[in-house]
Enzyme design. Sequence first.
Site, mmCIF file in Angstrom:
data_model
loop_
_atom_site.group_PDB
_atom_site.id
_atom_site.type_symbol
_atom_site.label_atom_id
_atom_site.label_comp_id
_atom_site.label_asym_id
_atom_site.label_seq_id
_atom_site.Cartn_x
_atom_site.Cartn_y
_atom_site.Cartn_z
ATOM 1 N N GLU A 169 -37.300 7.720 13.222
ATOM 2 C CA GLU A 169 -36.764 8.606 12.186
ATOM 3 C C GLU A 169 -36.715 7.762 10.923
ATOM 4 O OE1 GLU A 169 -33.063 10.887 10.213
ATOM 5 O OE2 GLU A 169 -33.008 8.843 10.926
ATOM 6 N N ASP B 14 -32.871 6.114 15.133
ATOM 7 C CA ASP B 14 -32.173 6.607 13.949
ATOM 8 C C ASP B 14 -32.381 5.678 12.746
ATOM 9 O OD1 ASP B 14 -30.108 8.636 13.106
ATOM 10 O OD2 ASP B 14 -28.983 6.818 12.637
HETATM 11 C C1 GLC Z 1 -29.873 10.014 10.717
HETATM 12 C C2 GLC Z 1 -29.319 11.144 11.534
HETATM 13 C C3 GLC Z 1 -28.158 11.724 10.811
HETATM 14 C C4 GLC Z 1 -27.106 10.662 10.641
HETATM 15 C C5 GLC Z 1 -27.663 9.437 9.945
HETATM 16 C C6 GLC Z 1 -26.758 8.266 10.095
HETATM 17 O O1 GLC Z 1 -30.448 10.443 9.536
HETATM 18 O O2 GLC Z 1 -30.310 12.063 11.840
HETATM 19 O O3 GLC Z 1 -27.621 12.841 11.463
HETATM 20 O O4 GLC Z 1 -26.032 11.168 9.894
HETATM 21 O O5 GLC Z 1 -28.901 9.051 10.497
HETATM 22 O O6 GLC Z 1 -26.755 7.807 11.421
#
Ligand code: GLC
Length: 571
Positions: A277, A213
Amino acid sequence: MTPDPSTAAAWWRDAVIYQIYPRSFADANGDGVGDLPGVTARLEHVAALGVDAIWLSPFYRSPMADAGYDVADYREVDPVFGDLGDAERLVARAHDLGLRVLVDLVPNHTSDEHAWFRAALAASPLSPERERYVFRDGRGPRGEEPPNNWSSMFGGPAWTRVNEADHTPGQWYLHLFDSRQPDLNWQHPQVRAEFLDILRFWLDRGVDGFRVDVANALVKQEGLPDWDPIAALEKFGAEDAPVPPMWDQDEVHEIYRTWRDVVDSYDPAGSRILVAEAWVEPPTRLARYVRGDEMHQAFNFNYLGASWEADSLRQAVERSITANHAVGAPTTWVLSNHDVVRHATRFATARPGDHIGIGIGPRDPQPDATLGLRRARAASALMLALPGSAYLYQGEELGLPEHTTLPDEARQDPTWFRTDGGLVGRDGCRVPIPWHADAPAFGFNTTGATWLPQPPSYGELAADRQAGVAGSTLELYRAALRLRRELALGLGELTWDTTLGNERVVALRRTTPAGEILVLTNLGDQPVPVPKGMRVVLSTDDQLPAGPAVGADVTVWAIPDSRSPAGGPPT
Ligand code: GLC
């Protein structure tokens, strides 16, 4: 059928990976929130679709201030989802079905209910407990101003002031997301050691990798300088765009090299993977996350942000492949996830990129569902024909649209609250999945309770309405995934076909170990002929299936006439 060890090491290079958002997939205990036993019971659907792996959004102990992306204990399953035994049974069942399992790891921040943050609040400024987070004194004579001008991704300032032990306002802590998601200090050796241990904890339980994340946020620029996002927007996506002080700092890469050592130590052949991500632009900077000794994949949000225009799609494909090629990594492709407006809705709006993270609500112009679905099917078939690995989001195989008329009182996304209702946020893409048209909660559970209400339109899109129905979106995905495998579309090369002389058609030739495949996506408004000598083996058109022409907003895959399709009759 456990995953085939002979192809183990390279499995991810062309894998299709299906995202499960456990809160909304299937609810075994009927409390209205999906759970791990619910997921396990429905894994056959996922395996039958023909994907290689699943990625599970967080199911760890959490007060759910951000739907589980606020983790209070990384080694426990939240009771709303089940327990550790349920997680182990899920992994075992997935492996039995030949599916690998990625879990979500949230390293940038913890929950405010994490033991470390509680200890930090109870301790005094300058204490070792505070050093694991980013606490600073405020600006202004009495420290009443936040330490810098950074904003939270969900709206409002990225800093919250705490009350000290004597009940007077004291230091501020950083949270790039919700105030209940304090950022960790990744310069701290304990933070680094803790996450290496968390990786091992889940690897020991048999998981095949991690989706990481906000992988680009862990390290912040020394001194936490102010930042001018408006000025930076001018250069957004350019090779010489300024690097924001809270994102994509060079030092973050050394962290992932240590993680890579851990995952490789479990399997030197390299079958356990790390996926970033990271909303990083341009693609050349994103590619730095997938250099040989770092992560294996990074989500391609550049492609997700492309609009429904031939040029925009071609450019996103070209730029991503070139950037990844330079570091020897395969490219990934994604159209939907739990943070963006579902592509069956996004592509029916004028400026699809605008809706990323923001949502569409009942007061916005309502999209044309038929057009959106037609384009979504075409977009998915184009994506599944590209070389590399593709990510699907639960429900897109049913053609689910965004829920764009959720009532205000149902909303749960912190974005909605932190912007005082200015942005509706991401709830509309997180609505529970419809399995049976005629069951309570469309088969999500047996009680009819759902943590977010489902729109009535989900009934006719339920999985049982589509299974076995020729031309349905579910059958289209199944056919596309079967053919993708047979035609080895995830491997090999891509060249643009310019012989059609039509700028509004994305036309590409794929050369794969299985031969030549022509892929045409018509973004114009007139049908275009399929070139002579080519036979359509997949068409997203539910009006003109496998015909000689490619209709507007349609994708076809075609192979030379002379060749028999690898796996039986055309679809
Ligand atoms: C990422 C996740 C999202 C979350 C954010 C904070 O972007 O995909 O859903 O709110 O991180 O953890």
